[in-house]
Write a protein that holds these residues in place. Structure first.
Motif, PDB file in Angstrom:
ATOM      1  N   UNK A 269       0.826  -1.213   0.000  1.00 32.79           N
ATOM      2  CA  UNK A 269       0.000   0.000   0.000  1.00 32.79           C
ATOM      3  C   UNK A 269       0.857   1.259   0.000  1.00 32.79           C
ATOM      4  N   UNK A 270       1.961   1.243   0.728  1.00 28.93           N
ATOM      5  CA  UNK A 270       2.851   2.405   0.761  1.00 28.93           C
ATOM      6  C   UNK A 270       3.488   2.636  -0.608  1.00 28.93           C
ATOM      7  N   UNK A 271       3.923   1.565  -1.250  1.00 25.07           N
ATOM      8  CA  UNK A 271       4.535   1.696  -2.582  1.00 25.07           C
ATOM      9  C   UNK A 271       3.526   2.213  -3.592  1.00 25.07           C
ATOM     10  N   UNK A 272       2.306   1.671  -3.575  1.00 28.75           N
ATOM     11  CA  UNK A 272       1.266   2.129  -4.505  1.00 28.75           C
ATOM     12  C   UNK A 272       0.931   3.596  -4.244  1.00 28.75           C
ATOM     13  N   UNK A 273       0.871   3.991  -2.979  1.00 28.25           N
ATOM     14  CA  UNK A 273       0.582   5.391  -2.655  1.00 28.25           C
ATOM     15  C   UNK A 273       1.686   6.311  -3.183  1.00 28.25           C
ATOM     16  N   UNK A 274       2.955   5.915  -3.013  1.00 30.21           N
ATOM     17  CA  UNK A 274       4.052   6.745  -3.514  1.00 30.21           C
ATOM     18  C   UNK A 274       4.055   6.825  -5.035  1.00 30.21           C
ATOM     19  N   UNK A 275       3.736   5.735  -5.707  1.00 26.56           N
ATOM     20  CA  UNK A 275       3.651   5.759  -7.170  1.00 26.56           C
ATOM     21  C   UNK A 275       2.547   6.707  -7.618  1.00 26.56           C
ATOM     22  N   UNK A 276       1.411   6.679  -6.924  1.00 24.37           N
ATOM     23  CA  UNK A 276       0.302   7.558  -7.294  1.00 24.37           C
ATOM     24  C   UNK A 276       0.552   9.007  -6.892  1.00 24.37           C
ATOM     25  N   UNK A 277       1.345   9.242  -5.859  1.00 22.46           N
ATOM     26  CA  UNK A 277       1.688  10.614  -5.483  1.00 22.46           C
ATOM     27  C   UNK A 277       2.503  11.270  -6.601  1.00 22.46           C
ATOM     28  N   UNK A 278       3.365  10.492  -7.249  1.00 24.76           N
ATOM     29  CA  UNK A 278       4.171  11.042  -8.341  1.00 24.76           C
ATOM     30  C   UNK A 278       3.310  11.521  -9.501  1.00 24.76           C
ATOM     31  N   UNK A 279       2.103  10.954  -9.635  1.00 24.27           N
ATOM     32  CA  UNK A 279       1.213  11.323 -10.731  1.00 24.27           C
ATOM     33  C   UNK A 279       0.386  12.568 -10.429  1.00 24.27           C
ATOM     34  N   UNK A 280       0.417  13.048  -9.181  1.00 18.95           N
ATOM     35  CA  UNK A 280      -0.387  14.202  -8.791  1.00 18.95           C
ATOM     36  C   UNK A 280       0.285  15.509  -9.189  1.00 18.95           C
ATOM     37  N   UNK A 281      -0.534  16.529  -9.345  1.00 23.61           N
ATOM     38  CA  UNK A 281       0.002  17.862  -9.605  1.00 23.61           C
ATOM     39  C   UNK A 281       0.487  18.462  -8.283  1.00 23.61           C
ATOM     40  N   UNK A 282       1.332  19.492  -8.399  1.00 17.04           N
ATOM     41  CA  UNK A 282       1.847  20.143  -7.196  1.00 17.04           C
ATOM     42  C   UNK A 282       0.718  20.761  -6.381  1.00 17.04           C
ATOM     43  N   UNK A 283      -0.310  21.234  -7.052  1.00 17.11           N
ATOM     44  CA  UNK A 283      -1.446  21.831  -6.351  1.00 17.11           C
ATOM     45  C   UNK A 283      -2.154  20.791  -5.487  1.00 17.11           C
ATOM     46  N   UNK A 284      -2.338  19.596  -6.019  1.00 18.49           N
ATOM     47  CA  UNK A 284      -2.991  18.521  -5.272  1.00 18.49           C
ATOM     48  C   UNK A 284      -2.115  18.043  -4.117  1.00 18.49           C
ATOM     49  N   UNK A 285      -0.810  17.955  -4.335  1.00 16.43           N
ATOM     50  CA  UNK A 285       0.109  17.548  -3.264  1.00 16.43           C
ATOM     51  C   UNK A 285       0.098  18.583  -2.143  1.00 16.43           C
ATOM     52  N   UNK A 286       0.115  19.861  -2.501  1.00 13.85           N
ATOM     53  CA  UNK A 286       0.072  20.932  -1.506  1.00 13.85           C
ATOM     54  C   UNK A 286      -1.235  20.885  -0.707  1.00 13.85           C
ATOM     55  N   UNK A 287      -2.343  20.621  -1.384  1.00 14.46           N
ATOM     56  CA  UNK A 287      -3.642  20.529  -0.720  1.00 14.46           C
ATOM     57  C   UNK A 287      -3.669  19.353   0.261  1.00 14.46           C
ATOM     58  N   UNK A 288      -3.145  18.210  -0.153  1.00  8.17           N
ATOM     59  CA  UNK A 288      -3.114  17.035   0.718  1.00  8.17           C
ATOM     60  C   UNK A 288      -2.167  17.243   1.901  1.00  8.17           C
ATOM     61  N   UNK A 289      -1.043  17.899   1.667  1.00 10.59           N
ATOM     62  CA  UNK A 289      -0.093  18.172   2.750  1.00 10.59           C
ATOM     63  C   UNK A 289      -0.703  19.122   3.773  1.00 10.59           C
TER      64      UNK A 289
END
Length: 129
Positions: free
Chosen positions: A54-74
């Motif tokens: 699950x951690x590996x899949x989450x990290x792979x999918x995080x790479x596909x996100x835009x910076x705006x989405x990563x900032x929102x999730x953080x």
């Protein structure tokens, strides 16, 4: 952004669910034989491998996100961490003052905030149009 389950996620989760029920039954009934001991050891190994998956899949999918989405999730993670950790600390302070653990509230808040903020990346995938 419609998401759906992936078969790659449904089958391991189904195995996790069934083996958790069997393990709870073994522990509750206090069954002590070689098969139950081997099953529980295998269950713990499966839990570790499933968590790593699950951690590996989450990290792979995080790479596909835009910076705006990563900032929102953080930002969501930070707010949830403060709220959950603080509420856990206050609950222990007022209701269980003799059992206050310095780091316990941090770990509960951290795990809960990470799970609520990022684990949908491990369990769902985008549906292709």
């Amino acid at each position: 952004m419609i998401k759906k389950y992936s078969w790659l996620n449904i089958i391991p989760f189904f195995l996790f669910f069934i083996s958790t029920i069997i393990t709870l039954f073994i522990v509750y009934k206090d069954i002590d034989n070689p098969f139950s001991n081997i099953f529980i050891i295998g269950y713990v190994i499966y839990l570790l491998m499933y968590a790593l998956f699950l951690i590996i899949v989450a990290f792979v999918n995080i790479k596909k996100l835009s910076w705006k989405e990563i900032r929102k999730r953080t930002f969501n993670f930070i707010i949830l961490f403060i709220l959950l950790g603080g509420s856990n600390y206050l609950f222990n302070f007022f209701f269980l003052p003799e059992k206050i653990n310095t780091y316990g509230f941090l770990f509960i808040g951290l795990g809960s905030a990470l799970g609520l903020s990022f684990m949908d990346l491990a369990l769902f995938r985008k549906k292709r149009s």
